[in-house]
Design a protein around this motif. Structure first.
Motif, PDB file in Angstrom:
ATOM      1  N   PHE A 195       0.876  -1.167   0.000  1.00 45.17           N
ATOM      2  CA  PHE A 195       0.000   0.000   0.000  1.00 45.17           C
ATOM      3  C   PHE A 195       0.909   1.212   0.000  1.00 45.17           C
ATOM      4  O   PHE A 195       1.813   1.293   0.827  1.00 45.17           O
ATOM      5  CB  PHE A 195      -0.839  -0.043   1.287  1.00 45.17           C
ATOM      6  CG  PHE A 195      -2.089   0.807   1.238  1.00 45.17           C
ATOM      7  CD1 PHE A 195      -3.253   0.336   0.642  1.00 45.17           C
ATOM      8  CD2 PHE A 195      -2.117   2.061   1.836  1.00 45.17           C
ATOM      9  CE1 PHE A 195      -4.411   1.103   0.628  1.00 45.17           C
ATOM     10  CE2 PHE A 195      -3.267   2.840   1.813  1.00 45.17           C
ATOM     11  CZ  PHE A 195      -4.424   2.361   1.204  1.00 45.17           C
ATOM     12  N   ASP A 196       0.703   2.158  -0.948  1.00 46.94           N
ATOM     13  CA  ASP A 196       1.614   3.305  -0.969  1.00 46.94           C
ATOM     14  C   ASP A 196       0.856   4.621  -1.001  1.00 46.94           C
ATOM     15  O   ASP A 196      -0.375   4.654  -0.872  1.00 46.94           O
ATOM     16  CB  ASP A 196       2.614   3.182  -2.134  1.00 46.94           C
ATOM     17  CG  ASP A 196       1.936   3.326  -3.487  1.00 46.94           C
ATOM     18  OD1 ASP A 196       0.771   3.803  -3.527  1.00 46.94           O
ATOM     19  OD2 ASP A 196       2.555   2.970  -4.504  1.00 46.94           O
ATOM     20  N   ARG A 197       1.606   5.709  -1.208  1.00 44.11           N
ATOM     21  CA  ARG A 197       0.998   7.020  -1.070  1.00 44.11           C
ATOM     22  C   ARG A 197      -0.140   7.272  -2.073  1.00 44.11           C
ATOM     23  O   ARG A 197      -1.137   7.920  -1.736  1.00 44.11           O
ATOM     24  CB  ARG A 197       2.074   8.109  -1.238  1.00 44.11           C
ATOM     25  CG  ARG A 197       1.428   9.476  -1.143  1.00 44.11           C
ATOM     26  CD  ARG A 197       2.364  10.589  -0.817  1.00 44.11           C
ATOM     27  NE  ARG A 197       1.555  11.780  -0.513  1.00 44.11           N
ATOM     28  CZ  ARG A 197       2.051  12.886   0.029  1.00 44.11           C
ATOM     29  NH1 ARG A 197       3.317  12.943   0.346  1.00 44.11           N
ATOM     30  NH2 ARG A 197       1.263  13.911   0.267  1.00 44.11           N
ATOM     31  N   SER A 198       0.014   6.735  -3.295  1.00 46.53           N
ATOM     32  CA  SER A 198      -1.055   6.976  -4.269  1.00 46.53           C
ATOM     33  C   SER A 198      -2.358   6.328  -3.797  1.00 46.53           C
ATOM     34  O   SER A 198      -3.450   6.843  -4.040  1.00 46.53           O
ATOM     35  CB  SER A 198      -0.650   6.470  -5.649  1.00 46.53           C
ATOM     36  OG  SER A 198      -0.584   5.063  -5.645  1.00 46.53           O
ATOM     37  N   ASP A 199      -2.219   5.196  -3.097  1.00 49.00           N
ATOM     38  CA  ASP A 199      -3.414   4.555  -2.538  1.00 49.00           C
ATOM     39  C   ASP A 199      -4.014   5.438  -1.440  1.00 49.00           C
ATOM     40  O   ASP A 199      -5.229   5.603  -1.349  1.00 49.00           O
ATOM     41  CB  ASP A 199      -3.080   3.178  -1.959  1.00 49.00           C
ATOM     42  CG  ASP A 199      -2.598   2.198  -3.042  1.00 49.00           C
ATOM     43  OD1 ASP A 199      -3.126   2.287  -4.185  1.00 49.00           O
ATOM     44  OD2 ASP A 199      -1.726   1.371  -2.747  1.00 49.00           O
ATOM     45  N   VAL A 200      -3.106   5.985  -0.600  1.00 52.63           N
ATOM     46  CA  VAL A 200      -3.571   6.854   0.487  1.00 52.63           C
ATOM     47  C   VAL A 200      -4.334   8.038  -0.106  1.00 52.63           C
ATOM     48  O   VAL A 200      -5.414   8.413   0.370  1.00 52.63           O
ATOM     49  CB  VAL A 200      -2.387   7.362   1.349  1.00 52.63           C
ATOM     50  CG1 VAL A 200      -2.901   8.343   2.411  1.00 52.63           C
ATOM     51  CG2 VAL A 200      -1.657   6.206   2.001  1.00 52.63           C
ATOM     52  N   ASN A 201      -3.811   8.596  -1.191  1.00 49.14           N
ATOM     53  CA  ASN A 201      -4.451   9.764  -1.808  1.00 49.14           C
ATOM     54  C   ASN A 201      -5.877   9.467  -2.275  1.00 49.14           C
ATOM     55  O   ASN A 201      -6.779  10.287  -2.151  1.00 49.14           O
ATOM     56  CB  ASN A 201      -3.619  10.268  -2.992  1.00 49.14           C
ATOM     57  CG  ASN A 201      -2.285  10.877  -2.552  1.00 49.14           C
ATOM     58  OD1 ASN A 201      -1.346  10.983  -3.309  1.00 49.14           O
ATOM     59  ND2 ASN A 201      -2.186  11.270  -1.268  1.00 49.14           N
ATOM     60  N   GLU A 202      -6.064   8.250  -2.811  1.00 48.00           N
ATOM     61  CA  GLU A 202      -7.424   7.868  -3.240  1.00 48.00           C
ATOM     62  C   GLU A 202      -8.392   7.942  -2.063  1.00 48.00           C
ATOM     63  O   GLU A 202      -9.518   8.408  -2.172  1.00 48.00           O
ATOM     64  CB  GLU A 202      -7.434   6.440  -3.818  1.00 48.00           C
ATOM     65  CG  GLU A 202      -6.797   6.312  -5.181  1.00 48.00           C
ATOM     66  CD  GLU A 202      -7.646   6.925  -6.294  1.00 48.00           C
ATOM     67  OE1 GLU A 202      -8.879   7.030  -6.123  1.00 48.00           O
ATOM     68  OE2 GLU A 202      -7.062   7.329  -7.317  1.00 48.00           O
ATOM     69  N   ILE A 203      -7.917   7.449  -0.931  1.00 45.01           N
ATOM     70  CA  ILE A 203      -8.771   7.420   0.256  1.00 45.01           C
ATOM     71  C   ILE A 203      -9.021   8.838   0.760  1.00 45.01           C
ATOM     72  O   ILE A 203     -10.118   9.156   1.236  1.00 45.01           O
ATOM     73  CB  ILE A 203      -8.122   6.555   1.363  1.00 45.01           C
ATOM     74  CG1 ILE A 203      -7.907   5.130   0.838  1.00 45.01           C
ATOM     75  CG2 ILE A 203      -8.974   6.544   2.631  1.00 45.01           C
ATOM     76  CD1 ILE A 203      -9.161   4.457   0.327  1.00 45.01           C
ATOM     77  N   GLN A 204      -7.986   9.683   0.649  1.00 44.70           N
ATOM     78  CA  GLN A 204      -8.162  11.077   1.096  1.00 44.70           C
ATOM     79  C   GLN A 204      -9.304  11.749   0.326  1.00 44.70           C
ATOM     80  O   GLN A 204     -10.113  12.460   0.909  1.00 44.70           O
ATOM     81  CB  GLN A 204      -6.865  11.863   0.894  1.00 44.70           C
ATOM     82  CG  GLN A 204      -5.820  11.568   1.964  1.00 44.70           C
ATOM     83  CD  GLN A 204      -4.522  12.281   1.667  1.00 44.70           C
ATOM     84  OE1 GLN A 204      -3.800  11.880   0.746  1.00 44.70           O
ATOM     85  NE2 GLN A 204      -4.233  13.333   2.421  1.00 44.70           N
TER      86      GLN A 204
END
Lengths: 598, 598
Positions: free
Chosen positions: A480-489
């Motif tokens: 799980f990386d930052r681009s995944d985190v951004n989707e959730i944001q």
């Protein structure tokens, strides 16, 4: 095995011994409770409520975890030992995904007053001295001179009367004949929850209100596009696109109904009434209405009020005069499924300030306060359905559905305890909340490797969190990386912003919300606390949140059983003030602020 | 050419000179009056009524032929010379077959109050701040919150609004939307007379009541059987027989409508309402209702009351919400066409004792007297449609339609003055009456050659009457023998017996009948006097008989234009006492007695 545990609402009685924990007794009986920490008392997810009987005293862990809730009998199943016959209530959020569906109530909190009633008559057969037509004969027997017969009913009438020797049950919808069946046949109803992804059908006895069977299936329109926008695009770009989408869904629903009838050994001709709920695009596609306008601002549906259509016009093969009622839609992006959720969850009747969230690819919001009702909707993005997340997946066996980081350890729970193959929505939400709590993630969504944890490593695209390393024997690597985190944001911000704008419109403070009802596919499975923690939900006590599972299906069944509920739906839909989020001036700034992870 | 003749009801003005007879002036202008005797004043068939203007004095021939009728201005056209501008009325029975259709009144004696009305609205286009659905927008503009939209209407709605820039004419049937058309479009109606042999369609402007066009066609079901029994047999003996019969008739009617629209340059989408009348078997086949029961005693229809069915369910391509109303049937063998005839002829409103006969393969009877209404029907046999008669044929060019034997001479009149090729019903009836009058036929139906006439000769099967000898250059030999006479005896007896049984039921003496209304295909063309002479009709003065032409089509148009007429039809059908002739004890003896030719 000297004691017994009565389990509500699943309605099972299981044996147990002195000293068994509620968790172990339940698991032995095949009832799978959430226990991400493996029964250590740290994840707090095996929450149950002891309604009656003797159990062990509260542990310190429970006192710390549960707070005031202990006063209402809440316990952690892993910490609670059985000391006699007990009765416990397991809320849906404590059950593992696969088992939640089974807890859906089979009896509904509704007065039974269906649209279709059954009258059994014994007609005098015709003769040369009594040559009345078939319809006149029935009118006289029922004492209803204004009885209406539609063409499909008329086409079957002569035969139905004669194979049953003129002794028949007449299914009536008001003064319209729905069908003729052998004497003393009960009329059935079909409730359909038409989701973008999943279909659910419920076969209901209209006289008793009993749900005889239910079944689910995938929406076959997925082959033409994952989300509603893709389906609209297919419908308008291909010459027979609309008809393709219409016919596959009708076929799938007929198949679902066929299966329910086979399972209960009933005839399709006994299905006398149908209620269907779905979002506005699904509704329009199902009815063969044009969807072009739904894909273009200002997103105008052809029809928003409730619609009662003969089932044969749809292409269904039920009782010849059966009707399909679709509950009212509210706007282009707030459909009858939201209306059904409001009915099914009971929130429309709740006192105080109630917020309702239908979480899915699209999230619908309703705020009911002081006799007013505001609704809006926002694209919350497909992230919570596993899309746009590198290792995301739907809630299916092997999906990581719970994540706990405790004391430097990473604990995962998968659906059906299968080897992990990806992350579903509730697992993703947990992961974000747990990473943030453990200090692995800052409020802007950047991973932080400074804590020296083995779970964070440098990947090709920056830091990444390793949930399942590739060396593990079964399953593949899951990261799980930052681009995944951004989707959730994005999804998280959309949801919080929707709530804030509704509150602003209603002039209500967030802390004054008395209860938050969470529904929808993903909404049923997510960990509410995780959602509160990251700021996706309002900062309120956990107790104010209720997860209602498939409340849309429940609402559809209630409307099937009660004309009063249908009237309620119509009245509610008329009362709602629809808010178009994107035309609110404060929307952009609020959205930007809410991107921060709390 | 110094004078002019105004001719009613055809609505033509023709030039003429001093000394022209009305017959010659009309013939010169292409208006073909009956004149079997060639204008000798002996056949009495060129009857016209002088309404105004100067004509020559009555001749002795006229005085003898016309009796009291001269007081009302009746004259024989061949005997009447023009002495100034005149206005005459030509009754349908005086016109040759081919021209009668043209005289059907284009304005109807009915208050215009159609089911469909038109409201033109200019809607505000939707926007993000006014995102109402299309249907809600229309409801508000019309001030009709309970407006109903059917699925086919909804499917066209978004497009219809947008191509017309939200300025549309809404066609409304009660509170149901029939369709949306460009602003200021008038709604049209289609009246259909669905006969076993022929179809007739009338395109009517619903606001003015004007008949814009009418057209006829053969019923294509003839390919599957000539009469209703043969069609029933086809429907039940072939697996797709019913569907075959249904689809060919729907297709033919759609084609008829297409033609009417092309002819008037109107759109099929302007057709907002349809009224159809036909006998009960035609009605059931057209609607796809089972007909098996109609072929078996006790001949029970599925439905007898009026039926209002969406046109799209029938398979018609008109306005998406157009309906098809079929007027009530009375019994298995008395259909909506008889009801329409009763309405169209005005007899339902007549004072006194009125007898109505709808003569065809099947004859329907109604006797209205003292506020009561009795009806019956009988198979009058296909003889009058030319079937079962060796040289019989339909009323088509070349058919002998009038026969006169006068002073030992045989005079024939054929349709369109074509060389004779056979005998149609009215010619057959004339022939029997004339043979009997001339003493060539006894009351039992045996030919009598004792008069030494050249027209009777010995044939292979006994004596035969030679209408057209084979030596004549054009056309073939046409003969008539005892077996042909016998066919007519059966039909004649059936008709007289039906009347007598109704009179018996009503307790009324034959001589108290005030008027006899004769309708139906054959009924329009027959010579009433011939019918009276042979005893097929009651022995009453010729003046009491009225031939109303296609009154069923007129009744259908009246119902199209007036909700009041529809209510009248329903009320009438409820009031009728149906008499099943074959279950009457006196039927057989009466029938045997009536076989005699008077």
């Amino acid at each position: 095995m000297n004691f017994e545990i009565d389990i509500e609402p699943v309605g099972r009685r299981i044996p147990c011994s002195q000293g068994d924990t509620l968790l172990s007794a339940a698991q032995r009986a095949g009832i799978v409770l959430n226990a991400t920490c493996g029964g250590e008392g740290v994840c707090g997810r095996c929450l149950v409520r002891v309604m009656a009987g003797q159990v062990s005293p509260l542990t310190f862990t429970e006192e710390a975890e549960l707070g005031k809730r202990v006063e209402e009998g809440w316990r952690l199943a892993c910490q609670t030992e059985v000391c006699g016959n007990v009765r416990i209530h397991i809320p849906p959020e404590s059950l593992a995904t696969a088992q939640r569906i089974q807890t859906e109530g089979h009896s509904l909190p509704v007065e039974i007053n269906p649209a279709v009633r059954v009258v059994t008559v014994n007609l005098p057969p015709p003769s040369l001295s009594d040559p009345l037509s078939d319809t006149e004969r029935i009118k006289i027997a029922l004492g209803m001179p204004d009885l209406v017969f539609s063409l499909p009913v008329l086409r079957e009438l002569a035969n139905a009367l004669r194979i049953n020797a003129f002794a028949v049950s007449v299914f009536l919808n008001g003064c319209s004949v729905v069908g003729l069946r052998p004497a003393n046949t009960a009329a059935l109803g079909l409730a359909i929850d038409l989701g973008t992804t999943k279909l659910a059908g419920y076969l209901v006895d209209l006289s008793t209100g009993e749900t005889l069977a239910c079944a689910g299936a995938m929406n076959p329109q997925i082959a033409f596009g994952e989300d509603v926008m893709a389906r609209i695009s297919h419908a308008i770009s291909k010459s027979d696109g609309s008809e393709q989408l219409r016919s596959v869904i009708v076929e799938a629903l007929q198949k679902l109904a066929n299966g329910l009838c086979e399972q209960t050994k009933r005839s399709l001709l006994d299905i006398a009434d149908v209620v269907i709920v779905g979002n506005t695009v699904m509704h329009h596609l199902f009815l063969g209405l044009p969807v072009k306008q739904l894909g273009l601002s200002p997103y105008i549906p052809t029809v928003s009020s409730a619609l009662d259509v003969p089932a044969f016009e749809i292409g269904f093969d039920f009782a010849p005069g059966a009707h399909v009622l679709s509950l009212p839609n509210i706007a282009g992006f707030i459909g009858a499924d939201h209306v059904a959720m409001l009915l099914g969850s009971g929130m429309v009747k709740s006192k105080g300030v109630v917020l309702g969230l239908d979480i899915g690819t699209n999230t619908e919001f309703s705020l009911i306060a002081n006799g007013r009702h505001f609704s809006c909707s926002t694209a919350s993005g497909p992230a919570f359905e596993g899309a746009h997340i590198k290792y995301g997946m739907r809630a299916a066996p092997g999906a990581i559905e719970k994540v706990l980081i405790y004391d430097g350890k990473l604990m995962l729970q998968t659906i059906d305890n299968q080897p992990p193959i990806g992350l579903c929505g509730s697992g993703i939400l947990d992961l974000i909340a747990q990473m943030r709590k453990a200090g692995y993630l800052n409020s802007h969504g950047a991973l932080d490797g400074s804590k020296g944890t083995p779970f964070i490593r440098q990947g090709k695209n920056g830091l990444e969190f390793v949930l399942v390393p590739s060396l593990e024997k079964e399953g593949r690597e899951i990261i799980f990386d930052r681009s995944d985190v951004n989707e959730i944001q994005l999804a998280k911000s959309a949801m919080r912003t929707g709530v804030q704008i509704l509150l602003q419109k209603a002039g209500i403070d967030e802390k004054d919300i008395d209860s938050v009802v969470i529904a929808g596919a993903f909404g049923s499975y997510l960990d509410v606390q995780s959602g509160i923690d990251i700021g996706m939900f309002p900062k309120l006590e956990r107790e104010r949140f209720i997860q209602v599972g498939n409340a849309a299906g429940t609402g559809a069944r209630m409307a099937l059983l009660s004309l009063g509920v249908r009237e309620q739906a119509r009245e509610m839909s008329r009362r709602i003030t629809y808010i178009e989020l994107t035309s609110e001036p404060s929307f952009s700034s609020m959205f930007a602020r809410n991107l921060l992870i709390e």
